[in-house]
Design an enzyme around this catalytic site. Sequence first.
Site, short mmCIF file in Angstrom:
data_model
loop_
_atom_site.label_atom_id
_atom_site.label_comp_id
_atom_site.label_asym_id
_atom_site.label_seq_id
_atom_site.Cartn_x
_atom_site.Cartn_y
_atom_site.Cartn_z
N ASN A 17 1.16 -0.58 -0.32
CA ASN A 17 0.03 -0.32 -0.17
C ASN A 17 1.21 1.33 -0.25
OD1 ASN A 17 -3.21 -0.46 0.47
ND2 ASN A 17 -2.18 -2.13 1.40
N ARG A 68 2.02 1.52 25.94
CA ARG A 68 1.90 2.29 24.28
C ARG A 68 1.97 3.45 24.56
NH1 ARG A 68 -1.02 -1.66 21.21
NH2 ARG A 68 -1.13 -3.77 22.58
N MET A 93 0.90 -2.04 12.67
CA MET A 93 0.36 -2.92 13.22
C MET A 93 0.75 -2.98 14.74
SD MET A 93 -0.82 -5.39 11.33
CE MET A 93 -0.73 -6.60 11.70
N ARG A 94 0.28 -1.36 15.38
CA ARG A 94 0.04 -1.51 16.31
C ARG A 94 -1.32 -0.53 16.52
NH1 ARG A 94 2.79 -3.74 19.28
NH2 ARG A 94 2.50 -1.78 21.26
N HIS A 112 -8.41 -0.67 5.51
CA HIS A 112 -8.29 -2.51 6.62
C HIS A 112 -8.96 -3.50 5.24
CE1 HIS A 112 -9.36 -5.55 9.46
NE2 HIS A 112 -10.93 -5.00 9.01
N GLN A 176 -7.55 -3.75 -5.22
CA GLN A 176 -8.43 -2.41 -4.90
C GLN A 176 -7.88 -1.52 -3.62
OE1 GLN A 176 -10.51 -2.74 -7.09
NE2 GLN A 176 -9.62 -5.00 -8.00
N GLU A 177 -7.03 -2.52 -2.85
CA GLU A 177 -6.52 -1.40 -1.67
C GLU A 177 -5.37 -0.12 -2.25
OE1 GLU A 177 -4.57 -3.00 2.27
OE2 GLU A 177 -5.87 -5.15 1.31
C1 GRF Z 1 -3.50 -4.36 3.93
O1 GRF Z 1 -4.12 -5.69 3.28
C2 GRF Z 1 -4.47 -3.76 4.76
O2 GRF Z 1 -5.40 -3.30 4.29
C3 GRF Z 1 -4.29 -4.40 6.03
O3 GRF Z 1 -2.36 -4.26 6.56
C4 GRF Z 1 -2.27 -4.92 5.21
C5 GRF Z 1 -0.98 -4.05 4.58
O4 GRF Z 1 -0.10 -4.93 3.62
N1 GRF Z 1 -4.36 -3.09 7.30
P1 GRF Z 1 0.74 -3.72 2.85
O5 GRF Z 1 2.20 -4.06 4.17
O6 GRF Z 1 -0.02 -2.88 2.72
O7 GRF Z 1 1.05 -4.74 1.41
#
Ligand code: GRF
Length: 222
Positions: A17, A68, A93-94, A112, A176-177
């Site tokens: 992404n 945190r 991832m936090r 997401h 799609q992301e």
């Molecule tokens: C993606 O599926 C996003 O929607 C989720 O974590 C993943 C990250 O993938 N939050 P990348 O590191 O962008 O390839």
Amino acid sequence: MAGTLRIAVLASGGGTNLQALIDGATAGTLGAEIVLVFSNNPEAGALDRARRAGIPTRCLDHRGFSDREAFDAAVVAVLQEAGVELVALAGFMRLLTPVFIDAFPGRILNIHPALLPAFPGLHVQRKAIDYGARFAGCTVHFVDGGVDTGPIVIQAVVPVHDDDTEESLAARILVQEHRIYPEAIRLFAAGRLRIEGRRVRIDPPGPAPQGVLVNPTLGAGA
Ligand code: GRF
């Protein structure tokens, strides 16, 4: 360039992404400049992608912090020092505490890989398959204090196929992301997003989609 929105992308993993956002910025279609890529994971592929694109990187390993809030305060300081105006979470991832969220009110987006409010949290492609959902997708939303609960900006829908694995569905969603995240940032950068309660108004609105998706496809006579 004066007036260009300054964004930071926060990523913990491979960063596809992030790459889509870098490509948009390079092409001049994002309406924003990525001034910083931040990670909590020194091994994140996202950091390599940023370096290859000549974007400044910072990494703070969350394991070095007592809690945190202390970690979030340190991240906020890094972002503020870089003059960041919009924070784009891309596989970060936090969970964010109020220390972070309150520092950027209405200025944090997340992507997401599910059609929220269905399937918040982790391993959501697997959960959509196990549930028997016929459609899955992805959502860009503003971040509030909950887990994947903030106001929704844009969503894309993909079908779930009978023979899908978690990997095949995730790959279909990811395509799609990479389309909707740059679009959401374009809209934000253009000042077209207005949060009204739970809803996000797009001003002026774009053309409304007209198609209808049915899965499985209707048989003859339907
Ligand atoms: C993606 O599926 C996003 O929607 C989720 O974590 C993943 C990250 O993938 N939050 P990348 O590191 O962008 O390839």
